[in-house]
Write an enzyme that holds these catalytic residues in place. Sequence first.
Site, PDB file in Angstrom:
ATOM      1  N   TYR A 167       0.939  -0.943   0.438  1.00 18.68           N
ATOM      2  CA  TYR A 167       0.015   0.058  -0.290  1.00 18.68           C
ATOM      3  C   TYR A 167       1.536   1.398  -0.482  1.00 18.68           C
ATOM      4  CZ  TYR A 167      -4.532  -2.928  -0.257  1.00 18.68           C
ATOM      5  OH  TYR A 167      -5.208  -3.936  -0.131  1.00 18.68           O
ATOM      6  N   HIS A 204     -14.651   1.728  -0.581  1.00 18.78           N
ATOM      7  CA  HIS A 204     -13.517   1.010  -0.326  1.00 18.78           C
ATOM      8  C   HIS A 204     -12.655   1.431   0.389  1.00 18.78           C
ATOM      9  CE1 HIS A 204     -15.258  -2.627  -3.849  1.00 18.78           C
ATOM     10  NE2 HIS A 204     -15.937  -2.270  -2.303  1.00 18.78           N
ATOM     11  N   CYS A 225      -0.615   3.867  17.300  1.00 16.59           N
ATOM     12  CA  CYS A 225      -1.981   4.395  16.927  1.00 16.59           C
ATOM     13  C   CYS A 225      -2.129   5.922  17.633  1.00 16.59           C
ATOM     14  CB  CYS A 225      -3.287   4.001  17.412  1.00 16.59           C
ATOM     15  SG  CYS A 225      -4.872   4.245  17.729  1.00 16.59           S
ATOM     16  N   ASN A 228     -17.739   0.701 -19.890  1.00 14.56           N
ATOM     17  CA  ASN A 228     -16.620   0.316 -20.207  1.00 14.56           C
ATOM     18  C   ASN A 228     -15.913   0.222 -21.538  1.00 14.56           C
ATOM     19  OD1 ASN A 228     -15.743  -0.776 -17.006  1.00 14.56           O
ATOM     20  ND2 ASN A 228     -17.737  -1.626 -17.664  1.00 14.56           N
ATOM     21  N   LEU A 229     -14.558  -0.275 -21.120  1.00  9.80           N
ATOM     22  CA  LEU A 229     -13.622  -0.959 -22.369  1.00  9.80           C
ATOM     23  C   LEU A 229     -14.130  -2.330 -22.981  1.00  9.80           C
ATOM     24  CD1 LEU A 229     -10.322  -0.240 -21.611  1.00  9.80           C
ATOM     25  CD2 LEU A 229     -11.282   0.551 -23.327  1.00  9.80           C
TER      26      LEU A 229
END
Length: 226
Positions: A52, A103, A130, A195-196
Site C-alpha cells: 500500500y 472501499h 496509533c 466500459n472498454l
Amino acid sequence: MRILVLTGAGISAESGLSTFRAADGLWERHRVEDVATPEAFARDPALVHRFYNARREKAGSAQPNAAHRALAELAHAHDLTLVTQNVDDLHERGGSGDVIHMHGALSGALCAACGQRWPAPAVMLPSDPCPACGAAATRPDIVWFGEIPYHMERIWAALEQAELFAAIGTSGVVYPAAGFAQHAARLGAECVEMNLDPAVNARDFRRSIPGPASQTVPAWVASLKG
C-alpha cells in the site's frame, strides 16, 4: 435529475493506475489473498504495508483525466451522488467535492485495535503507534475482502432516489456494488454502463457505451448538460 454514478478501476486506468486484477489473477504482481485480506495483514503486516505504500506513492503521482473532470462538471448541473470503488483521490483532485469511497482510501490510516482514523503518512510501518491508544496496530483505511464496505446506508438511500444510475469502469464482479444496477432498475431508474468491454453484469443495464472513459464520460456528461 437525481443521478448516482459508480466508478471503478477503469476510470483511473487512463491515469496510469493499475486495474484491480490483471488477467493472470495478480494485482500489481501480488496475489490478492496476500495483500488485501485481514488474514494477510495478520500474517505479514510488513508486506501489506509495502504494497500500500507503493500504491499510495503511485496514486500520488497520477493525474486526474478528462473523465474525472467531467464528473465534477456534472455535479454543477444535476443532483449527483458520486460513489467510487477506487482508493485513489483522483476524483477529488479532478474537482469533485463529496466523493463516497465505499472501499476506503489510501489517504487514510486506521487503528485495528481501537478504530481511530487519521491521515496516512506517505510511508506506513507495522510499528507505527496509533495516536489515540498507542497500539502498534496501524493499517491502511482500506476495505479488504471479507470486510463490509463503507457508507452503505447512504449509498442504498441514494440508489432508491436515483432517476439515472451509471457505472463507469467497473467489472461487475465485486458485491455489493455489482448489484447496484439491478436494484436501481427495479426501482425505475435508467441504467447505463461505460466500459472498454461489457461488465459481467452488463445485462442489468439498459444501455452500454463502449470505449475509454476519457472519451465516453465527457461525451455522456455533455449530453446530459445539453
